[in-house]
Design an enzyme around this catalytic site. Sequence first.
Site, PDB file in Angstrom:
ATOM      1  CG  HIS A  23      14.179  54.022  87.650  1.00 39.97           C
ATOM      2  ND1 HIS A  23      13.789  54.616  88.816  1.00 39.97           N
ATOM      3  CD2 HIS A  23      15.517  53.856  87.749  1.00 39.97           C
ATOM      4  CE1 HIS A  23      14.849  54.807  89.594  1.00 39.97           C
ATOM      5  NE2 HIS A  23      15.912  54.359  88.958  1.00 39.97           N
ATOM      6  CE1 TYR A  74       5.941  61.020  91.993  1.00 38.18           C
ATOM      7  CE2 TYR A  74       6.570  58.836  91.211  1.00 38.18           C
ATOM      8  CZ  TYR A  74       6.553  60.217  91.046  1.00 38.18           C
ATOM      9  OH  TYR A  74       7.133  60.784  89.944  1.00 38.18           O
ATOM     10  N   PRO A 131       5.014  69.170  89.973  1.00 37.73           N
ATOM     11  CG  PRO A 131       6.425  69.268  91.821  1.00 37.73           C
ATOM     12  CD  PRO A 131       5.278  69.971  91.174  1.00 37.73           C
ATOM     13  CE  LYS A 148       4.153  62.386  82.225  1.00 37.06           C
ATOM     14  NZ  LYS A 148       5.102  61.362  81.785  1.00 37.06           N
ATOM     15  CE1 TYR A 167       5.800  58.884  87.394  1.00 38.05           C
ATOM     16  CE2 TYR A 167       7.539  57.844  86.089  1.00 38.05           C
ATOM     17  CZ  TYR A 167       7.135  58.607  87.174  1.00 38.05           C
ATOM     18  OH  TYR A 167       8.083  59.108  88.044  1.00 38.05           O
TER      19      TYR A 167
HETATM   20  C1  PHB Z   1      13.044  64.332  91.173  1.00 41.92           C
HETATM   21  O1  PHB Z   1      13.822  63.378  91.226  1.00 41.92           O
HETATM   22  O2  PHB Z   1      13.431  65.482  91.423  1.00 41.92           O
HETATM   23  C2  PHB Z   1      11.629  64.076  90.846  1.00 41.92           C
HETATM   24  C3  PHB Z   1      11.232  62.813  90.453  1.00 41.92           C
HETATM   25  C4  PHB Z   1       9.906  62.562  90.150  1.00 41.92           C
HETATM   26  C5  PHB Z   1       8.988  63.575  90.250  1.00 41.92           C
HETATM   27  C6  PHB Z   1       9.375  64.849  90.628  1.00 41.92           C
HETATM   28  C7  PHB Z   1      10.696  65.099  90.931  1.00 41.92           C
HETATM   29  O3  PHB Z   1       7.680  63.309  89.986  1.00 41.92           O
END
Ligand code: PHB
Length: 388
Positions: A72, A200, A292, A296, A383
């Site tokens: 990505h 997000y 989450p 990280k 990130y």
């Molecule tokens: C996930 O795909 O489970 C996931 C991805 C990004 C995050 C948290 C969880 O910030």
Amino acid sequence: MRTQVAIIGAGPAGLLLGQLLHKHGIDNVILERQTGDYVLSRVRAGVIEQVTQDLLDEAGVGTRMHRDGLVHEGVQICVDGVRHRLSFKELVGKSVMVYGQTELTKDLMDGRAAAGAPTVYSAQDVALHDVLTARPRVSYRAEGKAHELACDFIAGCDGFHGVSRKSVPASAITANERVYPLGWLGILTDTPPVSDELIYVRHPLGFALCSMRSPTRSRYYLQCSLAEDIESWPDERFWEELKPRLDDEARARLVTGPSIEKSIAPLRSFVAEPMRFGALFLAGDAAHIVPPTGAKGLNLAASDVQYLARALVEHYAEKSDAGLDTYSERALKRVWKAERFSWWMTMLLHRISENSFDRNIQLAELDYLFRSQAAATAFAENYVGLPY
Ligand code: PHB
Ligand code: APR
């Protein structure tokens, strides 16, 4: 039994450390409370930083990740129905890999089996002894019998609820903690993702995240209260709560379907300091937890392991303890930066406060992020993962 390094816990931290030590001819035994199948049944995040990918390659377990993982080059943030893209590639020339932690854990387990390194699954009553001496020991029960493992060092890789951190007198440890009044309700479905990149979502109804495991498997999350009962979340309710938070395009592309996993995780920031007590070294979730948002957790476990593995190699190969002596300080420097970023992203995107001042600060911060190259670059740099 005797080994050089006793590793407590066969999560990503313990398994990766074991693999790196094995590569350098350092003997290690892993003691894991659960069965291997149980460890593999836990669904966790799936975004792997470039530095973590490099470490997995070094450990010889990156092949399947490079084959099946999704590269990505950017991420999307949707604010009140309008989507914005931040390109890591353009901003900092890097990318991340989307590859489930479950798959990664399986690769690490397979690597360990191929190396013939010993792991004791279903190890009960694991207890640490004499950690402040040069002759530490670990006792445990397996298959109904009592065992003792003598070692030079103990790596506490047994997660937040493990025994390692709890073996240290409370007065020797500083616990820095922040608990958020919310959790994430997550589902896994065999449906195609709504977008090629993660989205997000910041919305007045609450945070959401559209993530994925593959082109045919999606992972979605909704912000929920801590008191939420998973039984009151049939799949239909999840989809109905997700839809209004998305932008029109994502809503139109959303394919719903039955969940194959559903769970609630509380959001917490936690850092234990220091990360070393005599012969005991904590790594991963045993020492720290991040919410989450920003994904990280796994990456921090990997960076701890990187510092620790290098330090142990130095100890055995070069007879230098410089790396061991600075392990805690070096690991914590990176931990705190990731804690800061995860806290910041959490506060930026969730519905936490009903105060209009707080809401407007969130919106101002987001507007700044989308309009300022400097702000976007700082976001991307964090990130994709800060350098070791
Ligand atoms: C996930 O795909 O489970 C996931 C991805 C990004 C995050 C948290 C969880 O910030
Ligand atoms: N004895 C032996 N093993 C134990 C004990 C114990 N007393 N307590 C816990 N364990 C095991 C757990 O069963 C688990 O398999 O330690 C392991 C810890 O693994 P994780 O919780 O995955 O922690 P870590 O390896 O540090 O991984 C960090 O991965 O799991 C995610 O959310 C986590 O993203 C973070 C990253």
